[in-house]
Write a protein that holds these residues in place. Sequence first.
Motif, PDB file in Angstrom:
ATOM      1  N   VAL A  43       0.798  -1.164  -0.038  1.00 17.28           N
ATOM      2  CA  VAL A  43       0.026  -0.071  -0.060  1.00 17.28           C
ATOM      3  C   VAL A  43       0.712   1.256   0.108  1.00 17.28           C
ATOM      4  O   VAL A  43       0.689   2.125  -0.660  1.00 17.28           O
ATOM      5  CB  VAL A  43      -1.132   0.125   1.065  1.00 17.28           C
ATOM      6  CG1 VAL A  43      -1.637   1.512   1.280  1.00 17.28           C
ATOM      7  CG2 VAL A  43      -2.000  -1.419   1.187  1.00 17.28           C
ATOM      8  N   HIS A  44       1.863   1.156   0.724  1.00 15.53           N
ATOM      9  CA  HIS A  44       2.875   2.271   0.664  1.00 15.53           C
ATOM     10  C   HIS A  44       3.558   2.794  -0.611  1.00 15.53           C
ATOM     11  O   HIS A  44       3.691   3.857  -0.889  1.00 15.53           O
ATOM     12  CB  HIS A  44       3.926   2.139   1.874  1.00 15.53           C
ATOM     13  CG  HIS A  44       5.255   3.044   1.789  1.00 15.53           C
ATOM     14  ND1 HIS A  44       4.963   4.078   2.357  1.00 15.53           N
ATOM     15  CD2 HIS A  44       6.326   2.929   1.152  1.00 15.53           C
ATOM     16  CE1 HIS A  44       6.265   5.148   2.059  1.00 15.53           C
ATOM     17  NE2 HIS A  44       6.907   4.195   1.757  1.00 15.53           N
ATOM     18  N   GLU A  47       0.720   4.047  -3.036  1.00 12.70           N
ATOM     19  CA  GLU A  47       0.425   5.358  -2.605  1.00 12.70           C
ATOM     20  C   GLU A  47       1.301   6.327  -3.177  1.00 12.70           C
ATOM     21  O   GLU A  47       0.990   7.430  -3.395  1.00 12.70           O
ATOM     22  CB  GLU A  47      -0.065   5.549  -1.237  1.00 12.70           C
ATOM     23  CG  GLU A  47      -1.509   4.958  -0.980  1.00 12.70           C
ATOM     24  CD  GLU A  47      -1.771   4.777   0.568  1.00 12.70           C
ATOM     25  OE1 GLU A  47      -0.817   5.232   1.305  1.00 12.70           O
ATOM     26  OE2 GLU A  47      -2.883   4.758   0.627  1.00 12.70           O
ATOM     27  N   ASN A  48       2.744   5.934  -2.480  1.00 14.28           N
ATOM     28  CA  ASN A  48       3.714   7.007  -2.736  1.00 14.28           C
ATOM     29  C   ASN A  48       4.472   7.032  -3.852  1.00 14.28           C
ATOM     30  O   ASN A  48       5.295   8.062  -4.185  1.00 14.28           O
ATOM     31  CB  ASN A  48       4.607   6.753  -1.595  1.00 14.28           C
ATOM     32  CG  ASN A  48       3.942   7.099  -0.347  1.00 14.28           C
ATOM     33  OD1 ASN A  48       3.953   8.539  -0.085  1.00 14.28           O
ATOM     34  ND2 ASN A  48       3.550   6.179   0.565  1.00 14.28           N
ATOM     35  N   ASN A  51       0.513   6.721  -7.115  1.00 19.76           N
ATOM     36  CA  ASN A  51      -0.808   7.529  -6.861  1.00 19.76           C
ATOM     37  C   ASN A  51      -0.455   9.056  -6.609  1.00 19.76           C
ATOM     38  O   ASN A  51      -0.591   9.793  -7.589  1.00 19.76           O
ATOM     39  CB  ASN A  51      -1.608   6.976  -5.898  1.00 19.76           C
ATOM     40  CG  ASN A  51      -3.101   7.335  -5.962  1.00 19.76           C
ATOM     41  OD1 ASN A  51      -3.463   8.021  -6.687  1.00 19.76           O
ATOM     42  ND2 ASN A  51      -3.892   7.239  -4.953  1.00 19.76           N
ATOM     43  N   LYS A  52       0.132   9.325  -5.554  1.00 22.69           N
ATOM     44  CA  LYS A  52       0.254  10.563  -4.890  1.00 22.69           C
ATOM     45  C   LYS A  52       1.337  11.090  -5.986  1.00 22.69           C
ATOM     46  O   LYS A  52       1.308  12.407  -6.545  1.00 22.69           O
ATOM     47  CB  LYS A  52       0.790  10.485  -3.539  1.00 22.69           C
ATOM     48  CG  LYS A  52      -0.347  10.317  -2.689  1.00 22.69           C
ATOM     49  CD  LYS A  52       0.179  10.331  -1.202  1.00 22.69           C
ATOM     50  CE  LYS A  52      -0.866   9.966  -0.268  1.00 22.69           C
ATOM     51  NZ  LYS A  52      -0.361   9.915   1.043  1.00 22.69           N
ATOM     52  N   ILE A  68      -3.218   0.612  -8.120  1.00 23.96           N
ATOM     53  CA  ILE A  68      -3.700   1.316  -7.219  1.00 23.96           C
ATOM     54  C   ILE A  68      -5.028   1.242  -6.773  1.00 23.96           C
ATOM     55  O   ILE A  68      -5.433   1.304  -5.511  1.00 23.96           O
ATOM     56  CB  ILE A  68      -3.939   3.008  -7.964  1.00 23.96           C
ATOM     57  CG1 ILE A  68      -2.701   3.546  -8.244  1.00 23.96           C
ATOM     58  CG2 ILE A  68      -4.712   4.108  -7.228  1.00 23.96           C
ATOM     59  CD1 ILE A  68      -2.564   4.873  -9.441  1.00 23.96           C
ATOM     60  N   GLN A  72      -5.788   0.716  -2.738  1.00 19.39           N
ATOM     61  CA  GLN A  72      -7.094   1.296  -2.103  1.00 19.39           C
ATOM     62  C   GLN A  72      -8.161   0.509  -1.479  1.00 19.39           C
ATOM     63  O   GLN A  72      -8.813   0.765  -0.513  1.00 19.39           O
ATOM     64  CB  GLN A  72      -8.019   2.194  -3.171  1.00 19.39           C
ATOM     65  CG  GLN A  72      -7.216   3.281  -3.714  1.00 19.39           C
ATOM     66  CD  GLN A  72      -7.674   4.211  -4.764  1.00 19.39           C
ATOM     67  OE1 GLN A  72      -8.436   3.477  -5.253  1.00 19.39           O
ATOM     68  NE2 GLN A  72      -7.269   5.445  -4.976  1.00 19.39           N
ATOM     69  N   SER A  75      -6.058  -0.717   1.897  1.00 20.91           N
ATOM     70  CA  SER A  75      -5.691   0.260   2.782  1.00 20.91           C
ATOM     71  C   SER A  75      -6.506   0.238   4.103  1.00 20.91           C
ATOM     72  O   SER A  75      -6.159   0.392   5.312  1.00 20.91           O
ATOM     73  CB  SER A  75      -5.582   1.662   1.941  1.00 20.91           C
ATOM     74  OG  SER A  75      -5.301   2.719   3.040  1.00 20.91           O
TER      75      SER A  75
END
Length: 227
Positions: A43-44, A47-48, A51-52, A68, A72, A75
């Motif tokens: 997940v980390h 997301e990093n 996604n972000k 992604i 989600q 998470s």
Amino acid sequence: ISSEIDQILLKAEANDEMFKYLLWEMLIHYERSNVMGFDAVFVHLAENYLNKNDRAPWMNTAVKKNIIERAQTLSPLLLNKKAPQMVLMDTNNKAVSLHHINAKYTIIFFWDTDCGHCKKETPKLKDFYQNYKDSLNIEVYGVCIDTSMKRWKDYIIKQKLNWINVNGYLSYTRDFHDLYDIFSSPVMYLLDEDKKIIAKRILTDQIKSFILRKEGILKNENYEKSP
């Protein structure tokens, strides 16, 4: 682990091919890991790095989107997060809220009347529940994923399941498949008194030893998720 991976990937950015290889391998490894809790690393990463901050423009768009979305889904189900709320109907058509269960430990048990593994696991959970429900303040929130109301109620009566019995399809909340990533059975989640997830996707024998260890009755053990 996530922090150390960040440092490795930071150094690997000097070489595009090395960065691509490491990011891809780590995503696959931690998404598929059998070690409980390692999904947090996946997940980390998603997301990093996807996604972000899109640090993988080379990745296929559809593949990236799937990763992604998978992150989600996982998470809200990470260890130490409050379990998603479910309000499901019991055999008397009464709504029962997961979050309103008053117990030190709550076991969410997703099961199916036609599932062979469930038929083997249910007696084990029943025995554990009957032996420890009072002394350790344990409750079971049994979520049947069978669409047949008759099969569900007949099985409960036949097996004398006296824990909280609810049906996943009689719901006031979101689809349990999406909420808890349920696409097979049996699946169990163990929650603490605040309804935080403290163990997941392990079966009765492991849950029993996990709780007894947490209560100081057993020494520490290593755990892997159930297949």
